[in-house]
Design an enzyme around this catalytic site. Sequence first.
Site, PDB file in Angstrom:
ATOM      1  N   LYS A  53      74.646  -4.072  31.135  1.00  0.00           N
ATOM      2  CA  LYS A  53      73.315  -4.185  30.531  1.00  0.00           C
ATOM      3  C   LYS A  53      72.871  -2.823  30.007  1.00  0.00           C
ATOM      4  CE  LYS A  53      72.243  -8.242  33.252  1.00  0.00           C
ATOM      5  NZ  LYS A  53      71.666  -8.840  34.457  1.00  0.00           N
ATOM      6  N   GLN A  97      68.043  -7.241  39.225  1.00  0.00           N
ATOM      7  CA  GLN A  97      69.337  -7.926  39.310  1.00  0.00           C
ATOM      8  C   GLN A  97      69.388  -8.811  40.550  1.00  0.00           C
ATOM      9  OE1 GLN A  97      71.673  -7.877  36.924  1.00  0.00           O
ATOM     10  NE2 GLN A  97      72.971  -9.262  38.097  1.00  0.00           N
ATOM     11  N   ASP A 120      64.132 -11.688  31.718  1.00  0.00           N
ATOM     12  CA  ASP A 120      65.076 -12.679  32.244  1.00  0.00           C
ATOM     13  C   ASP A 120      64.576 -14.111  32.020  1.00  0.00           C
ATOM     14  OD1 ASP A 120      67.507 -11.874  33.451  1.00  0.00           O
ATOM     15  OD2 ASP A 120      66.431 -10.955  35.127  1.00  0.00           O
TER      16      ASP A 120
HETATM   17  N1  GUN Z   1      72.402 -12.327  38.449  1.00  0.00           N
HETATM   18  C1  GUN Z   1      73.281 -13.129  37.815  1.00  0.00           C
HETATM   19  N2  GUN Z   1      72.835 -13.422  36.568  1.00  0.00           N
HETATM   20  C2  GUN Z   1      71.644 -12.789  36.420  1.00  0.00           C
HETATM   21  C3  GUN Z   1      70.713 -12.706  35.359  1.00  0.00           C
HETATM   22  O1  GUN Z   1      70.862 -13.284  34.283  1.00  0.00           O
HETATM   23  N3  GUN Z   1      69.611 -11.927  35.604  1.00  0.00           N
HETATM   24  C4  GUN Z   1      69.415 -11.293  36.776  1.00  0.00           C
HETATM   25  N4  GUN Z   1      68.299 -10.575  36.913  1.00  0.00           N
HETATM   26  N5  GUN Z   1      70.259 -11.363  37.790  1.00  0.00           N
HETATM   27  C5  GUN Z   1      71.374 -12.099  37.604  1.00  0.00           C
END
Ligand code: GUN
Length: 287
Positions: A53, A97, A120
Amino acid sequence: MSATIIDGKAISQQIKDELKVKCEALKEKGIEVTLAVILVGSDPASQVYVRNKKRACEYIGYNSLSYELPEDTTMDKLLELIEELNSRSDVDGILVQMPLPPHMDEKKVINAIDPSKDVDGFHPMNVGALMVGDKGFVSCTPAGVIQLLKRGVPDLDISGKECVIIGRSNIVGKPMSLLMLRENATVTVAHSRTKNLPEVCKRADIIIAAVGKAGVITKDHVKPGAVVIDVGINRTDDGKLCGDVKFDEVSEIAGAITPVPGGVGPMTIAMLMNNCYEAAAMHKLGE
Ligand code: GUN
């Protein structure tokens, strides 16, 4: 006949390149896009996701702020950090996350994020907005699937098509069903209690598999010519990455199919980057 392979890597690259151009245009107006990424603990998979990211931010030209907190961080400390980021006018997006360590309450954490910074699309306010057709952030993986269908199968007219989604998670299955409904598909959501799954799936012009179990969707589930989107990311016993769909046999009969890896996976980050742009445009341009 063999299926068209939908190239998620190429489509995500295309989206990131479009955002790079838009980001440069914002910079010319003196506006920067900033994403804050919070990781609690040291789960190796989460570390890889967070690194990717941050890399995508760098590629497009966004600022990324990184908060790596120890596993034993208290809820209060995390909520305090979120509050601080909520109040900072330079921060456009906040991403915590998941999964969080077991002593933390994920729902409480999601609810603490300012919905206008929830890139998200997990906050109930954004989920509700999707439900009633208002503007808001959409969960990145299902949003990415829509882009794969539109850009990867350009002659597919989703309107009126039979779509079967397998899986009903808050992050994928449920928002996916709302997005396909918004595209005027006839939507069925199948799940672990669904009876006669192959029969249900065989109705579909579009199958979206989000089960989380390797190879559960076989040629017996697929109508010849159907479009098959595989959201699954599973590991086989020998450590190889594979999807929910038995790619070798389904690609023989499907019209189009996403591979794993290189299908839905890369789209999630591209759509996160898109949400960050939208957040900045909303906060700093008033759009
Ligand atoms: N963990 C697995 N996929 C995601 C996601 O798309 N966003 C976040 N914040 N955590 C994750």
